[in-house]
Design an enzyme around this catalytic site. Sequence first.
Site, mmCIF file in Angstrom:
data_model
loop_
_atom_site.group_PDB
_atom_site.id
_atom_site.type_symbol
_atom_site.label_atom_id
_atom_site.label_comp_id
_atom_site.label_asym_id
_atom_site.label_seq_id
_atom_site.Cartn_x
_atom_site.Cartn_y
_atom_site.Cartn_z
ATOM 1 N N ASN A 10 -7.934 -18.836 1.321
ATOM 2 C CA ASN A 10 -8.030 -18.535 2.675
ATOM 3 C C ASN A 10 -8.510 -19.877 3.409
ATOM 4 O O ASN A 10 -9.538 -20.330 3.007
ATOM 5 C CB ASN A 10 -9.052 -17.407 2.890
ATOM 6 N N TRP A 11 -7.409 -20.505 4.036
ATOM 7 C CA TRP A 11 -7.796 -21.933 4.615
ATOM 8 C C TRP A 11 -8.531 -21.575 5.913
ATOM 9 O O TRP A 11 -9.166 -22.917 6.514
ATOM 10 C CB TRP A 11 -6.291 -22.677 4.970
ATOM 11 N N LYS A 12 -8.782 -20.518 6.428
ATOM 12 C CA LYS A 12 -9.543 -20.270 7.632
ATOM 13 C C LYS A 12 -9.031 -21.119 8.637
ATOM 14 O O LYS A 12 -7.884 -21.473 8.704
ATOM 15 C CB LYS A 12 -11.036 -20.516 7.365
ATOM 16 N N HIS A 97 -11.378 -9.647 7.678
ATOM 17 C CA HIS A 97 -12.324 -10.803 6.960
ATOM 18 C C HIS A 97 -13.567 -10.697 7.947
ATOM 19 O O HIS A 97 -13.796 -10.230 8.903
ATOM 20 C CB HIS A 97 -11.553 -11.821 7.073
ATOM 21 N N GLU A 99 -15.434 -12.589 8.892
ATOM 22 C CA GLU A 99 -15.616 -13.583 10.099
ATOM 23 C C GLU A 99 -15.162 -12.876 11.322
ATOM 24 O O GLU A 99 -15.494 -13.131 12.434
ATOM 25 C CB GLU A 99 -15.076 -14.985 9.724
ATOM 26 N N GLU A 168 -15.969 -9.376 -0.330
ATOM 27 C CA GLU A 168 -16.810 -10.688 -0.092
ATOM 28 C C GLU A 168 -17.927 -10.302 0.443
ATOM 29 O O GLU A 168 -18.369 -9.951 1.734
ATOM 30 C CB GLU A 168 -15.904 -11.371 0.813
ATOM 31 N N GLY A 174 -19.195 -18.873 2.058
ATOM 32 C CA GLY A 174 -19.604 -20.682 2.405
ATOM 33 C C GLY A 174 -20.962 -20.863 2.238
ATOM 34 O O GLY A 174 -21.357 -21.833 2.863
ATOM 35 N N SER A 212 -17.712 -17.960 -2.271
ATOM 36 C CA SER A 212 -18.284 -19.342 -2.958
ATOM 37 C C SER A 212 -17.760 -19.301 -4.190
ATOM 38 O O SER A 212 -18.243 -19.887 -5.420
ATOM 39 C CB SER A 212 -19.648 -19.275 -3.025
ATOM 40 N N GLY A 233 -12.268 -19.685 -0.290
ATOM 41 C CA GLY A 233 -12.041 -20.134 0.949
ATOM 42 C C GLY A 233 -12.380 -21.746 0.572
ATOM 43 O O GLY A 233 -11.146 -22.329 0.439
ATOM 44 N N GLY A 234 -13.501 -22.359 0.708
ATOM 45 C CA GLY A 234 -13.663 -23.888 0.621
ATOM 46 C C GLY A 234 -13.000 -24.352 -0.425
ATOM 47 O O GLY A 234 -12.301 -25.518 -0.099
HETATM 48 P P1 13P Z 1 -16.064 -19.491 0.584
HETATM 49 O O1 13P Z 1 -15.089 -19.403 -0.555
HETATM 50 O O2 13P Z 1 -15.629 -20.726 1.107
HETATM 51 O O3 13P Z 1 -17.378 -18.941 0.262
HETATM 52 O O4 13P Z 1 -15.099 -18.529 1.511
HETATM 53 C C1 13P Z 1 -14.779 -17.095 0.861
HETATM 54 C C2 13P Z 1 -14.061 -16.371 2.212
HETATM 55 O O5 13P Z 1 -14.473 -16.078 3.039
HETATM 56 C C3 13P Z 1 -12.615 -16.306 1.722
HETATM 57 O O6 13P Z 1 -11.885 -15.282 2.709
#
Ligand code: 13P
Length: 251
Positions: A10-12, A97, A99, A168, A174, A212, A233-234
């Site tokens: 997930n590149w966000k 998600h 967010e 999640e 994050g 994470s 994510g990251g």
């Molecule tokens: P991180 O891997 O950066 O914690 O993000 C997880 C995430 O929200 C994937 O959708």
Amino acid sequence: MSKQKLIAGNWKMNGSLAANEALLAALRAGLAGTQPICAIAVAVPAPYLAQAQALVSGTPIGLAAQDVSQHDGGAYTGEVSAAMLRDFGARYVLVGHSERRQYHGESDATVAAKAQKALAAGITPIVCVGETLAEREAGQTMDVVRRQLAAVIQANGHCISEIVVAYEPVWAIGTGRTATPEQAQEVHAVLRAQLAAATSAAARVPLLYGGSMNAANAAELLAQGDIDGGLVGGASLKAQDFLQIIAAAGS
Ligand code: 13P
């Protein structure tokens, strides 16, 4: 043989034409000549779907979007419909998600409606569920994830076996603070049981863990019985890290 895992990045809201090209070129190079050992996807920001579609063509990387409208079309400024995502070859779309739930006020009902639109367009929704730190500390984790998933089950009936679920925990996103494999497995087992009450095909619904996940912790998370992949994510923004997580899914 255990079923194939799914590793989705997930590149966000990250990337640019140049950065995306470099990242996808590095992933292509890293995957070249190997048999795909798991299913792979990248969820890119909507404006880059066309670019990413061209760059993943002919590779094992599936294209995902990060959100979809609950409406089919019309006067909804800024929204992107499932049909539009399908036009660009999206195979998956994230819905709900944390967010989006947190910053855009998405309710369980909205998330369920979005999953419905994706399914109707032939796109697999990756339904995200997860508790906040306060909810975990209050002992509400299972109630929260069950409530979030129940809304999607209720709205989607017999199609429910066609979804992907991503657990999640919000406190792990994050933050560098990962759920332990045991904590994640405990929740995944509850989600699996809830799906099993709704469909006889619950065993084949992929349950992803996200929060994470990285090259160092992926293998032990993915070794859990009900963890069928990861939503990353990251670490998905760094080609070598993402490739290592993919490799961990095959071992
Ligand atoms: P991180 O891997 O950066 O914690 O993000 C997880 C995430 O929200 C994937 O959708």
